[in-house]
Design a protein around this motif. Structure first.
Motif, PDB file in Angstrom:
ATOM      1  N   GLU A 145      -1.878  -4.726   9.037  1.00 47.83           N
ATOM      2  CA  GLU A 145      -0.210  -4.517   9.120  1.00 47.83           C
ATOM      3  C   GLU A 145       0.656  -3.607   7.837  1.00 47.83           C
ATOM      4  O   GLU A 145      -0.270  -4.008   7.143  1.00 47.83           O
ATOM      5  CB  GLU A 145       0.277  -6.346   8.760  1.00 47.83           C
ATOM      6  N   SER A 146       1.251  -2.961   8.536  1.00 40.52           N
ATOM      7  CA  SER A 146       2.011  -2.416   7.351  1.00 40.52           C
ATOM      8  C   SER A 146       3.749  -2.964   6.858  1.00 40.52           C
ATOM      9  O   SER A 146       3.908  -3.180   8.716  1.00 40.52           O
ATOM     10  CB  SER A 146       1.788  -0.617   7.456  1.00 40.52           C
ATOM     11  N   THR A 147       4.243  -2.820   5.831  1.00 40.76           N
ATOM     12  CA  THR A 147       5.534  -3.486   5.880  1.00 40.76           C
ATOM     13  C   THR A 147       6.699  -2.730   5.338  1.00 40.76           C
ATOM     14  O   THR A 147       6.166  -2.028   4.544  1.00 40.76           O
ATOM     15  CB  THR A 147       5.204  -4.784   5.137  1.00 40.76           C
ATOM     16  N   GLU A 148       7.890  -2.843   5.545  1.00 41.83           N
ATOM     17  CA  GLU A 148       9.300  -2.456   4.531  1.00 41.83           C
ATOM     18  C   GLU A 148       9.742  -3.217   5.433  1.00 41.83           C
ATOM     19  O   GLU A 148      10.155  -4.667   5.566  1.00 41.83           O
ATOM     20  CB  GLU A 148       9.722  -1.705   6.251  1.00 41.83           C
ATOM     21  N   ARG A 198      18.023 -10.175   2.289  1.00 40.95           N
ATOM     22  CA  ARG A 198      16.595  -9.557   2.550  1.00 40.95           C
ATOM     23  C   ARG A 198      16.421  -9.370   4.489  1.00 40.95           C
ATOM     24  O   ARG A 198      16.392 -10.263   5.462  1.00 40.95           O
ATOM     25  CB  ARG A 198      15.696 -10.267   2.319  1.00 40.95           C
ATOM     26  N   ARG A 199      16.437  -8.735   4.362  1.00 44.32           N
ATOM     27  CA  ARG A 199      15.410  -7.702   6.309  1.00 44.32           C
ATOM     28  C   ARG A 199      14.360  -7.616   6.600  1.00 44.32           C
ATOM     29  O   ARG A 199      14.099  -6.528   4.931  1.00 44.32           O
ATOM     30  CB  ARG A 199      16.239  -7.293   6.554  1.00 44.32           C
ATOM     31  N   THR A 200      13.096  -7.054   7.252  1.00 39.02           N
ATOM     32  CA  THR A 200      11.779  -6.577   7.122  1.00 39.02           C
ATOM     33  C   THR A 200      11.666  -5.925   8.523  1.00 39.02           C
ATOM     34  O   THR A 200      12.672  -6.659   9.254  1.00 39.02           O
ATOM     35  CB  THR A 200      10.892  -7.632   6.891  1.00 39.02           C
ATOM     36  N   ARG A 201      10.955  -5.661   8.832  1.00 39.44           N
ATOM     37  CA  ARG A 201      10.182  -4.204  10.034  1.00 39.44           C
ATOM     38  C   ARG A 201       8.521  -4.536   8.874  1.00 39.44           C
ATOM     39  O   ARG A 201       8.198  -4.483   8.148  1.00 39.44           O
ATOM     40  CB  ARG A 201      10.732  -3.468  10.540  1.00 39.44           C
ATOM     41  N   ALA A 202       7.461  -4.798  10.626  1.00 38.06           N
ATOM     42  CA  ALA A 202       6.589  -4.560  10.320  1.00 38.06           C
ATOM     43  C   ALA A 202       5.455  -3.284  11.066  1.00 38.06           C
ATOM     44  O   ALA A 202       6.201  -3.211  12.271  1.00 38.06           O
ATOM     45  CB  ALA A 202       5.220  -5.195  10.952  1.00 38.06           C
ATOM     46  N   THR A 203       4.591  -2.859  11.012  1.00 40.36           N
ATOM     47  CA  THR A 203       3.602  -1.791  12.363  1.00 40.36           C
ATOM     48  C   THR A 203       2.044  -2.339  12.214  1.00 40.36           C
ATOM     49  O   THR A 203       1.954  -2.935  10.607  1.00 40.36           O
ATOM     50  CB  THR A 203       4.025  -0.351  11.937  1.00 40.36           C
ATOM     51  N   ARG A 261       4.538  -1.201   1.777  1.00 46.83           N
ATOM     52  CA  ARG A 261       2.875  -1.095   1.633  1.00 46.83           C
ATOM     53  C   ARG A 261       2.475  -1.073   3.196  1.00 46.83           C
ATOM     54  O   ARG A 261       2.917  -1.385   3.888  1.00 46.83           O
ATOM     55  CB  ARG A 261       3.007  -2.744   1.497  1.00 46.83           C
ATOM     56  N   SER A 262       1.697  -0.274   3.170  1.00 44.15           N
ATOM     57  CA  SER A 262       0.515   0.816   4.170  1.00 44.15           C
ATOM     58  C   SER A 262      -0.644   0.354   3.498  1.00 44.15           C
ATOM     59  O   SER A 262      -0.510   1.877   2.654  1.00 44.15           O
ATOM     60  CB  SER A 262       1.494   1.682   4.108  1.00 44.15           C
ATOM     61  N   MET A 292      -6.433   3.949   1.413  1.00 39.52           N
ATOM     62  CA  MET A 292      -6.073   3.188   0.262  1.00 39.52           C
ATOM     63  C   MET A 292      -4.557   2.131  -0.031  1.00 39.52           C
ATOM     64  O   MET A 292      -4.138   2.471   1.300  1.00 39.52           O
ATOM     65  CB  MET A 292      -5.411   3.932  -0.952  1.00 39.52           C
ATOM     66  N   THR A 293      -4.245   0.773  -0.068  1.00 38.50           N
ATOM     67  CA  THR A 293      -2.851   0.858  -0.032  1.00 38.50           C
ATOM     68  C   THR A 293      -2.115   1.512  -0.444  1.00 38.50           C
ATOM     69  O   THR A 293      -2.218   1.497  -1.962  1.00 38.50           O
ATOM     70  CB  THR A 293      -2.949  -0.649  -0.635  1.00 38.50           C
ATOM     71  N   GLU A 294      -0.786   1.301  -0.203  1.00 37.38           N
ATOM     72  CA  GLU A 294      -0.156   2.269  -1.097  1.00 37.38           C
ATOM     73  C   GLU A 294       1.140   1.184  -1.214  1.00 37.38           C
ATOM     74  O   GLU A 294       1.944   1.296  -0.398  1.00 37.38           O
ATOM     75  CB  GLU A 294       0.144   3.760  -0.462  1.00 37.38           C
ATOM     76  N   GLN A 295       1.684   1.149  -2.504  1.00 39.93           N
ATOM     77  CA  GLN A 295       3.623   1.020  -2.656  1.00 39.93           C
ATOM     78  C   GLN A 295       4.053   1.217  -2.913  1.00 39.93           C
ATOM     79  O   GLN A 295       4.193   1.702  -4.145  1.00 39.93           O
ATOM     80  CB  GLN A 295       2.458  -1.189  -3.060  1.00 39.93           C
ATOM     81  N   THR A 296       4.985   0.935  -2.379  1.00 40.11           N
ATOM     82  CA  THR A 296       6.205   1.928  -3.408  1.00 40.11           C
ATOM     83  C   THR A 296       7.913   1.075  -3.282  1.00 40.11           C
ATOM     84  O   THR A 296       8.034   0.151  -2.569  1.00 40.11           O
ATOM     85  CB  THR A 296       6.465   3.581  -1.962  1.00 40.11           C
ATOM     86  N   GLY A 297       7.899   1.814  -4.461  1.00 42.69           N
ATOM     87  CA  GLY A 297       9.721   1.078  -4.567  1.00 42.69           C
ATOM     88  C   GLY A 297      10.890   1.927  -4.300  1.00 42.69           C
ATOM     89  O   GLY A 297      11.007   3.099  -3.418  1.00 42.69           O
ATOM     90  N   THR A 298      11.634   1.691  -4.825  1.00 44.05           N
ATOM     91  CA  THR A 298      13.374   2.175  -4.340  1.00 44.05           C
ATOM     92  C   THR A 298      13.139   4.707  -5.014  1.00 44.05           C
ATOM     93  O   THR A 298      13.479   4.667  -3.794  1.00 44.05           O
ATOM     94  CB  THR A 298      14.716   2.552  -5.098  1.00 44.05           C
ATOM     95  N   THR A 299      12.046   4.313  -5.913  1.00 47.00           N
ATOM     96  CA  THR A 299      12.137   5.783  -5.436  1.00 47.00           C
ATOM     97  C   THR A 299      11.381   6.477  -5.340  1.00 47.00           C
ATOM     98  O   THR A 299      10.691   7.213  -4.597  1.00 47.00           O
ATOM     99  CB  THR A 299      11.879   5.670  -7.271  1.00 47.00           C
ATOM    100  N   GLY A 300       9.875   5.274  -4.416  1.00 46.06           N
ATOM    101  CA  GLY A 300       9.136   6.235  -3.432  1.00 46.06           C
ATOM    102  C   GLY A 300       7.914   6.600  -4.462  1.00 46.06           C
ATOM    103  O   GLY A 300       6.882   6.450  -3.961  1.00 46.06           O
TER     104      GLY A 300
END
Length: 285
Positions: free
Chosen positions: A201-204, A188-193, A223-224, A1-9
């Motif tokens: 693709e998973s993103t931060e 904004r900055r980003t990285r991906a797996t 999001r992963s 399943m896709t997990e989406q998290t914000g600043t609190t996790g």
């Protein structure tokens, strides 16, 4: 399943909240000039109206087409994005009150059918579960009039050839832009797996809002997985399995045939006369 998290996790029900919608237009000031605006307009003028803008975000396409007299509705899963559309529509003297819907692609249930459905900015790829992607395509077909056209953009993600089956990029540099109305600076900055076996693709992403050189708000979003990518053959097979006909691929935002391994291609397909229908639910706005 896709997990989406914000600043609190904490897991979230949808992406595009907080600083993401607030900074969206500021960080994309040139979006009204992107080549897909004219490309999709050309498709709409050929295929007909009304039009549905799927994943309408802050209304980049929707408002431009309404101003051009094109009968267009918009749907997005983010209430914050839709709130931005309403504000922008009011400022431009456009009535979007009955044109905006908050729904997911795989549960689409709108009150009318369309001659053209546009899924821009690789929005379809946000459905990372194969079952959800297949369900969304069936919903698109059900919302098209017979002979109607679906057009959507898809991207091949990651480095080719990949350095490893699974790899993570370095953090990007900071993208920065200033909001003209109040001088607020968004960064904004980003990285991906990339999982090249599963094609996921998973993103931060990290966001900052600065005033007078000081960070007043900072958020992290992850999001992963975040996105699934498709080869051209996979995309064609997926559309055909959902009942679409006359499936063709174009090279980016042109009408030229897509070359093999094109990093960006558009899918155009037609709804045949007979497609399995389901009764739409009451629309959510």
């Amino acid at each position: 399943m896709t997990e989406q998290t914000g600043t609190t996790g904490e897991p979230l029900g949808y992406e595009y909240r907080g600083l993401i919608p607030e900074s969206w237009d500021v960080l994309r000031a040139n979006a009204p000039q992107w080549p897909d605006v004219d490309f999709y307009r050309q498709i709409i003028l050929g295929a007909g109206q009304p039009t549905l803008d799927v994943g309408c975000a802050t209304g980049r396409l929707l408002l431009a087409y309404l101003e051009a007299g094109i009968d267009t509705d918009g749907v997005d899963v983010s209430p914050e994005m839709l709130a931005v559309v309403r504000r922008k529509a009011a400022a431009r003297g456009l009535d979007a009150s009955r044109r905006l819907f908050r729904q997911s692609m795989d549960e689409l249930a709108l009150p009318r059918r369309y001659r053209t459905i546009v899924v821009s900015s690789s929005t379809f790829q946000l459905l990372t579960e194969p079952e959800a992607a297949a369900a969304a395509l069936r919903r698109f077909a059900q919302h098209l009039e017979p002979g109607g056209t679906l057009v959507m953009s898809l991207m091949l993600l990651g480095t080719r050839p990949p350095p490893a089956p699974v790899y993570t990029t370095e953090w990007s540099g900071w993208w920065e832009a200033t909001r003209p109305e109040d001088g607020a600076v968004f960064r904004r900055r980003t990285r991906a797996t990339y999982d090249t076996v599963k094609q996921l693709e998973s993103t931060e992403d990290e966001y900052e809002l600065r005033r007078a050189g000081r960070v007043v708000t900072a958020e992290s979003h992850s999001r992963s997985p975040a996105t699934r990518w498709y080869t051209q053959a996979q995309a064609v097979a997926l559309l055909r399995s959902a009942g679409f006909a006359a499936v063709r691929l174009t090279d980016g935002f042109t009408l030229e045939p897509a070359p093999p391994e094109a990093p960006l291609f558009c899918v155009l397909a037609t709804r045949p006369d007979a497609v399995a229908q389901t009764e739409p639910a009451a629309p959510a706005r």
